[in-house]
Design a protein around this motif. Structure first.
Motif, PDB file in Angstrom:
ATOM      1  N   HIS A   1      51.718  86.415 -13.055  1.00  0.00           N
ATOM      2  CA  HIS A   1      53.082  86.678 -13.135  1.00  0.00           C
ATOM      3  C   HIS A   1      53.701  85.071 -12.443  1.00  0.00           C
ATOM      4  CE1 HIS A   1      56.872  88.299 -11.398  1.00  0.00           C
ATOM      5  NE2 HIS A   1      56.643  87.655 -10.170  1.00  0.00           N
ATOM      6  N   ALA A   2      54.577  84.990 -13.441  1.00  0.00           N
ATOM      7  CA  ALA A   2      55.418  83.610 -13.098  1.00  0.00           C
ATOM      8  C   ALA A   2      56.497  83.931 -11.738  1.00  0.00           C
ATOM      9  CB  ALA A   2      56.359  83.150 -14.178  1.00  0.00           C
ATOM     10  N   LEU A   3      56.329  83.199 -10.779  1.00  0.00           N
ATOM     11  CA  LEU A   3      57.281  83.387  -9.527  1.00  0.00           C
ATOM     12  C   LEU A   3      58.577  83.010  -9.786  1.00  0.00           C
ATOM     13  CD1 LEU A   3      54.979  81.546  -6.972  1.00  0.00           C
ATOM     14  CD2 LEU A   3      55.433  84.199  -7.244  1.00  0.00           C
ATOM     15  N   SER A   4      59.490  84.058  -9.412  1.00  0.00           N
ATOM     16  CA  SER A   4      60.982  83.786  -9.400  1.00  0.00           C
ATOM     17  C   SER A   4      61.479  82.759  -8.324  1.00  0.00           C
ATOM     18  CB  SER A   4      61.754  84.933  -9.266  1.00  0.00           C
ATOM     19  OG  SER A   4      61.418  85.641  -8.031  1.00  0.00           O
ATOM     20  N   ILE A   5      62.655  82.303  -8.443  1.00  0.00           N
ATOM     21  CA  ILE A   5      62.985  81.231  -7.543  1.00  0.00           C
ATOM     22  C   ILE A   5      63.007  81.957  -6.111  1.00  0.00           C
ATOM     23  CG2 ILE A   5      64.971  79.986  -6.800  1.00  0.00           C
ATOM     24  CD1 ILE A   5      63.678  78.785  -8.931  1.00  0.00           C
ATOM     25  N   GLU A   6      63.630  83.240  -5.760  1.00  0.00           N
ATOM     26  CA  GLU A   6      63.421  84.087  -4.562  1.00  0.00           C
ATOM     27  C   GLU A   6      61.968  84.047  -4.229  1.00  0.00           C
ATOM     28  OE1 GLU A   6      64.864  88.354  -2.845  1.00  0.00           O
ATOM     29  OE2 GLU A   6      65.245  87.961  -4.937  1.00  0.00           O
ATOM     30  N   GLU A   7      61.057  84.438  -5.032  1.00  0.00           N
ATOM     31  CA  GLU A   7      59.609  84.587  -4.801  1.00  0.00           C
ATOM     32  C   GLU A   7      59.109  83.183  -4.152  1.00  0.00           C
ATOM     33  OE1 GLU A   7      57.707  88.240  -7.459  1.00  0.00           O
ATOM     34  OE2 GLU A   7      58.302  86.265  -8.540  1.00  0.00           O
ATOM     35  N   ILE A   8      59.440  82.236  -4.821  1.00  0.00           N
ATOM     36  CA  ILE A   8      59.007  80.735  -4.370  1.00  0.00           C
ATOM     37  C   ILE A   8      59.679  80.476  -2.876  1.00  0.00           C
ATOM     38  CG2 ILE A   8      59.310  78.288  -4.854  1.00  0.00           C
ATOM     39  CD1 ILE A   8      59.220  78.994  -7.757  1.00  0.00           C
ATOM     40  N   HIS A   9      60.962  80.911  -2.785  1.00  0.00           N
ATOM     41  CA  HIS A   9      61.711  80.830  -1.345  1.00  0.00           C
ATOM     42  C   HIS A   9      60.842  81.545  -0.405  1.00  0.00           C
ATOM     43  CE1 HIS A   9      64.920  80.327   1.412  1.00  0.00           C
ATOM     44  NE2 HIS A   9      64.827  81.374   1.707  1.00  0.00           N
ATOM     45  N   ASN A  10      60.592  82.819  -0.717  1.00  0.00           N
ATOM     46  CA  ASN A  10      59.821  83.681   0.220  1.00  0.00           C
ATOM     47  C   ASN A  10      58.396  83.124   0.545  1.00  0.00           C
ATOM     48  OD1 ASN A  10      61.842  85.554   0.441  1.00  0.00           O
ATOM     49  ND2 ASN A  10      61.200  86.761  -1.157  1.00  0.00           N
ATOM     50  N   LEU A  11      57.727  82.513  -0.375  1.00  0.00           N
ATOM     51  CA  LEU A  11      56.376  82.064  -0.137  1.00  0.00           C
ATOM     52  C   LEU A  11      56.331  80.617   0.655  1.00  0.00           C
ATOM     53  CD1 LEU A  11      53.477  82.393  -1.232  1.00  0.00           C
ATOM     54  CD2 LEU A  11      53.935  80.625  -3.036  1.00  0.00           C
ATOM     55  N   VAL A  12      57.465  80.087   0.474  1.00  0.00           N
ATOM     56  CA  VAL A  12      57.728  78.728   1.449  1.00  0.00           C
ATOM     57  C   VAL A  12      58.140  79.262   2.895  1.00  0.00           C
ATOM     58  CG1 VAL A  12      59.291  76.929   1.907  1.00  0.00           C
ATOM     59  CG2 VAL A  12      58.642  77.187  -0.359  1.00  0.00           C
ATOM     60  N   LEU A  13      58.736  80.249   3.099  1.00  0.00           N
ATOM     61  CA  LEU A  13      59.058  80.879   4.313  1.00  0.00           C
ATOM     62  C   LEU A  13      57.544  81.532   4.867  1.00  0.00           C
ATOM     63  CD1 LEU A  13      62.436  82.659   3.760  1.00  0.00           C
ATOM     64  CD2 LEU A  13      61.990  80.648   5.103  1.00  0.00           C
ATOM     65  N   ALA A  14      56.978  82.196   4.132  1.00  0.00           N
ATOM     66  CA  ALA A  14      55.541  82.557   4.539  1.00  0.00           C
ATOM     67  C   ALA A  14      54.626  81.563   5.154  1.00  0.00           C
ATOM     68  CB  ALA A  14      55.013  83.444   3.416  1.00  0.00           C
ATOM     69  N   PHE A  15      54.586  80.503   4.237  1.00  0.00           N
ATOM     70  CA  PHE A  15      53.676  79.452   4.699  1.00  0.00           C
ATOM     71  C   PHE A  15      54.232  78.736   6.000  1.00  0.00           C
ATOM     72  CE2 PHE A  15      51.498  79.721   0.885  1.00  0.00           C
ATOM     73  CZ  PHE A  15      50.633  78.689   0.814  1.00  0.00           C
ATOM     74  N   ASN A  16      55.662  78.611   6.220  1.00  0.00           N
ATOM     75  CA  ASN A  16      56.167  78.319   7.408  1.00  0.00           C
ATOM     76  C   ASN A  16      55.685  78.990   8.689  1.00  0.00           C
ATOM     77  OD1 ASN A  16      57.903  76.498   9.122  1.00  0.00           O
ATOM     78  ND2 ASN A  16      59.384  77.922   8.863  1.00  0.00           N
ATOM     79  N   GLU A  17      55.745  80.281   8.310  1.00  0.00           N
ATOM     80  CA  GLU A  17      55.420  81.099   9.456  1.00  0.00           C
ATOM     81  C   GLU A  17      53.865  81.046   9.779  1.00  0.00           C
ATOM     82  OE1 GLU A  17      57.346  83.008  11.451  1.00  0.00           O
ATOM     83  OE2 GLU A  17      58.878  82.210  10.409  1.00  0.00           O
ATOM     84  N   ALA A  18      53.095  81.000   8.781  1.00  0.00           N
ATOM     85  CA  ALA A  18      51.707  80.764   8.941  1.00  0.00           C
ATOM     86  C   ALA A  18      51.445  79.671   9.845  1.00  0.00           C
ATOM     87  CB  ALA A  18      51.009  80.828   7.464  1.00  0.00           C
ATOM     88  N   ALA A  19      52.006  78.521   9.520  1.00  0.00           N
ATOM     89  CA  ALA A  19      51.818  77.227  10.263  1.00  0.00           C
ATOM     90  C   ALA A  19      52.122  77.480  11.767  1.00  0.00           C
ATOM     91  CB  ALA A  19      52.605  76.137   9.552  1.00  0.00           C
ATOM     92  N   LYS A  20      53.415  78.073  12.032  1.00  0.00           N
ATOM     93  CA  LYS A  20      53.910  78.316  13.075  1.00  0.00           C
ATOM     94  C   LYS A  20      52.863  79.402  14.101  1.00  0.00           C
ATOM     95  CE  LYS A  20      58.566  78.416  12.493  1.00  0.00           C
ATOM     96  NZ  LYS A  20      60.058  79.130  12.425  1.00  0.00           N
ATOM     97  N   ARG A  21      52.304  80.339  13.333  1.00  0.00           N
ATOM     98  CA  ARG A  21      51.038  81.244  13.886  1.00  0.00           C
ATOM     99  C   ARG A  21      49.819  80.480  14.106  1.00  0.00           C
ATOM    100  NH1 ARG A  21      52.722  84.800   9.745  1.00  0.00           N
ATOM    101  NH2 ARG A  21      50.858  84.182   8.763  1.00  0.00           N
ATOM    102  N   ALA A  22      49.598  79.701  13.297  1.00  0.00           N
ATOM    103  CA  ALA A  22      48.320  78.885  13.525  1.00  0.00           C
ATOM    104  C   ALA A  22      48.530  78.140  14.525  1.00  0.00           C
ATOM    105  CB  ALA A  22      47.859  78.080  12.429  1.00  0.00           C
ATOM    106  N   SER A  23      49.737  77.397  15.037  1.00  0.00           N
ATOM    107  CA  SER A  23      49.709  76.619  16.171  1.00  0.00           C
ATOM    108  C   SER A  23      49.993  77.024  17.298  1.00  0.00           C
ATOM    109  CB  SER A  23      50.367  75.241  15.772  1.00  0.00           C
ATOM    110  OG  SER A  23      52.004  75.719  15.421  1.00  0.00           O
ATOM    111  N   HIS A  24      50.474  78.523  17.264  1.00  0.00           N
ATOM    112  CA  HIS A  24      51.034  78.958  18.552  1.00  0.00           C
ATOM    113  C   HIS A  24      49.985  79.333  19.664  1.00  0.00           C
ATOM    114  CE1 HIS A  24      53.212  81.974  21.027  1.00  0.00           C
ATOM    115  NE2 HIS A  24      52.332  82.570  21.106  1.00  0.00           N
TER     116      HIS A  24
END
Length: 85
Positions: free
Chosen positions: A50-73
């Protein structure tokens, strides 16, 4: 002290710096219950993607950001870099 903190502390005890790598498998992912996603939608080994839409890419970037925050919490010594792939 959590498991990640122990690892980071051991790294710092050796006068080294800790880094974190977060990985997205993209079209090469192989979880059978998941829809494989990619930037292009091109198949991989005859498996449709499935080709990611612009919105899905944006949500993926946000999810990676949250994962990085959780990992270093709760990690007292810094994780000095994060590598996103």
């Amino acid at each position: 002290m959590g498991p990640l903190q122990k690892v980071v502390q051991a790294i710092h005890d050796q006068d080294s710096k800790a880094g974190l790598q977060l990985w997205h498998a993209g079209r090469k992912g192989s979880l059978p219950q998941e829809t494989t996603v990619s930037a292009s939608g091109l198949p991989h080994r005859e498996r449709a993607t499935h080709a990611l839409s612009i919105e899905e890419i944006h949500n993926l970037v946000l999810a990676f950001n949250e994962a990085a925050k959780r990992a270093s919490h709760g990690v007292e010594r810094p994780i000095v870099c994060t590598d996103f792939r």
